[in-house]
Scaffold this active site. Structure first.
Site, short mmCIF file in Angstrom:
data_model
loop_
_atom_site.label_atom_id
_atom_site.label_comp_id
_atom_site.label_asym_id
_atom_site.label_seq_id
_atom_site.Cartn_x
_atom_site.Cartn_y
_atom_site.Cartn_z
N ARG A 46 0.94 -1.23 -0.12
CA ARG A 46 0.07 -0.28 -0.04
C ARG A 46 0.77 1.25 -0.01
O ARG A 46 0.19 2.15 -0.46
CB ARG A 46 -0.97 -0.01 1.03
CG ARG A 46 -2.13 -0.99 1.17
CD ARG A 46 -2.99 -0.87 2.37
NE ARG A 46 -2.25 -1.47 3.54
CZ ARG A 46 -2.82 -1.81 4.61
NH1 ARG A 46 -3.83 -1.81 4.60
NH2 ARG A 46 -2.07 -2.13 5.56
N LYS A 154 2.43 -18.00 7.34
CA LYS A 154 1.55 -18.24 8.54
C LYS A 154 0.89 -16.97 9.18
O LYS A 154 1.66 -16.03 8.54
CB LYS A 154 2.16 -19.12 9.60
CG LYS A 154 3.68 -18.60 10.21
CD LYS A 154 4.08 -18.95 11.33
CE LYS A 154 3.48 -18.22 12.24
NZ LYS A 154 4.17 -18.16 13.70
N ASP A 183 6.45 -22.95 6.09
CA ASP A 183 6.54 -23.44 7.60
C ASP A 183 8.29 -23.24 7.53
O ASP A 183 8.66 -24.36 7.19
CB ASP A 183 6.15 -24.84 8.05
CG ASP A 183 6.22 -24.81 9.42
OD1 ASP A 183 7.31 -24.77 10.12
OD2 ASP A 183 5.21 -25.25 10.10
N HIS A 184 8.51 -22.27 8.22
CA HIS A 184 10.09 -22.16 8.15
C HIS A 184 10.95 -23.36 8.69
O HIS A 184 11.87 -23.37 8.69
CB HIS A 184 10.60 -20.67 8.36
CG HIS A 184 10.63 -20.58 10.14
ND1 HIS A 184 9.44 -20.40 10.68
CD2 HIS A 184 11.70 -20.13 10.86
CE1 HIS A 184 10.16 -19.95 12.03
NE2 HIS A 184 11.35 -20.04 12.02
N LYS A 188 14.63 -25.73 7.96
CA LYS A 188 15.78 -25.98 8.83
C LYS A 188 16.47 -27.32 8.50
O LYS A 188 16.00 -28.34 8.69
CB LYS A 188 15.61 -26.12 10.20
CG LYS A 188 14.94 -24.73 10.71
CD LYS A 188 14.65 -24.55 12.42
CE LYS A 188 13.96 -23.47 12.73
NZ LYS A 188 14.90 -22.35 12.96
N GLU A 222 12.29 -20.49 23.88
CA GLU A 222 12.65 -19.29 23.67
C GLU A 222 13.23 -18.27 24.60
O GLU A 222 12.67 -18.40 25.73
CB GLU A 222 12.03 -18.53 22.49
CG GLU A 222 11.84 -19.16 21.29
CD GLU A 222 10.77 -18.27 20.25
OE1 GLU A 222 11.33 -17.17 19.74
OE2 GLU A 222 9.54 -18.65 20.28
N ASP A 241 0.82 -20.22 17.58
CA ASP A 241 1.87 -19.57 17.02
C ASP A 241 3.12 -20.44 16.67
O ASP A 241 3.70 -20.49 15.53
CB ASP A 241 2.58 -18.39 18.15
CG ASP A 241 3.67 -17.59 17.43
OD1 ASP A 241 3.57 -17.08 16.45
OD2 ASP A 241 4.82 -17.64 18.04
N HIS A 246 4.85 -25.46 13.43
CA HIS A 246 6.42 -25.79 13.85
C HIS A 246 6.34 -27.35 14.38
O HIS A 246 6.98 -28.25 14.06
CB HIS A 246 6.92 -24.83 14.20
CG HIS A 246 6.97 -23.53 13.71
ND1 HIS A 246 7.09 -23.30 12.38
CD2 HIS A 246 7.01 -22.22 14.24
CE1 HIS A 246 6.83 -21.89 12.07
NE2 HIS A 246 6.86 -21.41 13.16
C1 BG6 Z 1 7.65 -17.91 14.40
C2 BG6 Z 1 6.75 -17.35 15.78
O1 BG6 Z 1 6.92 -18.75 13.58
O2 BG6 Z 1 8.83 -18.79 14.80
C3 BG6 Z 1 7.81 -16.72 16.47
O3 BG6 Z 1 5.90 -16.70 15.11
C4 BG6 Z 1 8.93 -17.52 16.79
O4 BG6 Z 1 6.90 -16.39 17.60
C5 BG6 Z 1 9.61 -17.99 15.73
O5 BG6 Z 1 9.62 -16.79 17.75
C6 BG6 Z 1 10.60 -18.97 16.16
O6 BG6 Z 1 11.37 -19.24 14.98
P1 BG6 Z 1 12.97 -19.81 15.22
O7 BG6 Z 1 13.30 -20.08 13.91
O8 BG6 Z 1 13.88 -18.78 15.87
O9 BG6 Z 1 13.11 -21.10 16.19
#
Ligand code: BG6
Length: 497
Positions: A46, A154, A183-184, A188, A222, A241, A246
């Site tokens: 935007r 996501k 889904d990152h 990995k 975390e 989340d 994940h």
């Molecule tokens: C994200 C979440 O998908 O993954 C975050 O929205 C989280 O809240 C993050 O911090 C963690 O990713 P990674 O790769 O640092 O474990």
């Protein structure tokens, strides 16, 4: 594989993700010679930006790229920046698509991108269907000349129902094979290695079942809190989340049966089967006994004051959103019957770590009775991050008289394979999508199966009678109540403790 000439169109391009993840990943791919000869990035959002301003923002003056471009020749950087263009899309993502289509077509002709387009939706999910619809009206989903793919970020749904609606909304305009749900965690290296550990070794898989495994423990911790994302997080919580996506992805890779081959189709078929075999908890008593949620409280960590969750910016001062979730569950199939799985995820833990621990059963007959070990079982610990690697804990004789037993470690670190430079998650996933490989992307039925399992827990937490949310001081391993989840004398393995 070879990457065809193409254009990457990023929706929500002035947002954080583009500068933080996408552009740095593209830069790495560029330097590794992995980008196709003709490659163009068109940012869309935007904001009112010129091509030059967009280049400055996400490449030339981006703090996220600073480290990566250090030492690189000016020309290398500007050649990369010159691949970026920008188009503003009006103020609600619902107009001016013909203008966008014209721009795409012009860039395509000029830079010969073969009408191969990836549409990367880095926008709120509420816009996915609108964007897909508008693209389809401009025939930008049409694969007659060149392929068209759509990548979505996501959160993929807020509940089972909304996830189904999102899928249906996208599938109205794009075929499932054109849709890439990112889904990152699947990007990995160590998550992918779960498959290799299991299916290319004959020393693990024969033991990978209820006969030898006592329980499975997965920890995702975390150190950080919700940072600047309080507004988003407060409507989401740890279960949505992290767990629904994940962690259940990791679970599916541990639980799944061997696929017939390594194709996207076969691997994802097995993952769906695995997710469908998770025993869904429906009654309140089961939900009460097998789930724990918590929220971090203000504390002092390393001499520094840390806010409690409810004091964070964007968070409701009476919030009941969980920053800690621990779930115990079973998998109803031949392989896993009666093996408990303990999975927890949380913010503001003592350290950042993600690991899977396979706890093996003790030998049937104890020969060496006088060992006073706390953890007698053999453990296979798969460290997803950091210190990526694999650790096996096994018994050894303590030197000296008698047969005292102690635990020793067989420890493998990924970093010892230093020659291979490990690709970052987004880099790998982008390259896969550019090459049309969807193996590491979540399929619609996978996402829905994960929601089937999570939905009743969320419902119970939100609406159940007397559901507690336990406080824990920022910087500890969660509320003490989480220990009650564990059977018998089991304890959570808290790495570093
Ligand atoms: C994200 C979440 O998908 O993954 C975050 O929205 C989280 O809240 C993050 O911090 C963690 O990713 P990674 O790769 O640092 O474990």
């Amino acid at each position: 594989g070879k990457t065809a000439n193409q254009m990457l169109v990023i929706f929500g391009a002035s947002g954080d993700l583009t500068a933080r993840k996408l552009v740095p990943s593209l830069y790495n791919l560029y330097k590794a010679n992995q980008l196709p000869e003709n490659f163009v990035v068109l940012g869309v959002s935007r904001s009112n930006l010129t091509d030059g301003e967009f280049r400055k923002k996400v490449v030339l003056e981006s703090s996220y790229l600073e480290n990566k471009v250090k030492g690189d020749a000016e020309e290398v950087i500007t050649t990369f920046a010159d691949k970026f263009f920008y188009e503003d899309l009006g103020d609600d993502y619902s107009k001016e698509y013909s203008k966008l289509a014209t721009r795409i077509s012009d860039l395509n002709s000029k830079y010969e991108t073969g009408e191969n387009y990836i549409f990367y939706l880095s926008t709120p999910p509420s816009l996915y269907e609108v964007i897909a619809k508008n693209l389809s009206e401009q025939h930008l989903n049409n694969e007659k000349n060149g392929w068209k793919r759509i990548i979505v970020e996501k959160p993929f749904g807020y509940s089972l129902k909304t996830a189904k609606n999102l899928n249906a909304g996208l599938q109205k305009y794009f075929k499932e094979t054109q849709i890439y749900r990112i889904d990152h965690y699947l990007g990995k290296e160590t998550v992918q290695n779960l498959l290799v550990t299991r299916f290319s070794n004959s020393i693990f898989e024969p033991l990978w079942n209820r006969n030898y495994i006592h329980h499975v423990e997965i920890t995702n911790a975390e150190r950080g809190g919700v940072e600047k994302r309080g507004g988003y997080y407060d409507k989401s919580g740890a279960l949505r989340d992290m767990f629904q996506n994940h962690l259940l992805q990791i679970v599916s890779l541990i639980v799944m049966e061997p696929p017939i081959d390594a194709s996207a189709l076969e691997i994802r078929n097995e993952k769906v089967k695995a997710l469908k075999s998770l025993r869904i908890m429906r009654d309140e008593e089961t939900l009460f006994k097998n789930t724990v949620r918590g929220q971090y409280l203000a504390s002092v960590i390393d001499g520094e004051k840390v806010k409690g969750y409810r004091e964070e910016e964007g968070v409701d001062p009476n919030s009941k959103t969980e920053t800690y979730a621990a779930i115990k569950f079973y998998v109803d199939n031949w392989r896993w019957k009666d093996v408990p799985f303990y999975v927890r995820t949380a913010k503001r833990m003592p350290t950042k770590v993600t690991e899977v621990v396979i706890h093996f059963k003790s030998p049937h007959h104890q020969v060496f009775k006088n060992s006073n070990l706390k953890n007698k079982d053999n453990q296979l610990i798969i460290r997803i991050q950091p210190d990526e690697g694999i650790l096996i804990k096994f018994g050894v004789k303590v030197p000296g008289q008698g047969f005292k037993v102690d635990r020793a470690n067989l420890d493998f670190y990924y970093s010892s394979l230093a020659k291979n430079n490990v690709m970052e998650a987004y880099e790998r996933l982008l390259l896969d999508a550019m090459q049309g490989d969807a193996t590491l992307y979540a399929r619609a039925d996978e996402v829905e199966a994960a929601w089937e399992f999570v939905d009743p827990i969320l419902n119970y937490w939100e609406n159940g009678p007397d559901v507690n949310i336990y406080g824990y001081s920022a910087g500890v391993w969660g509320p003490t109540n989480s220990d009650d989840l564990l059977e018998g004398n089991l304890r959570w393995r808290n790495p570093g403790e």
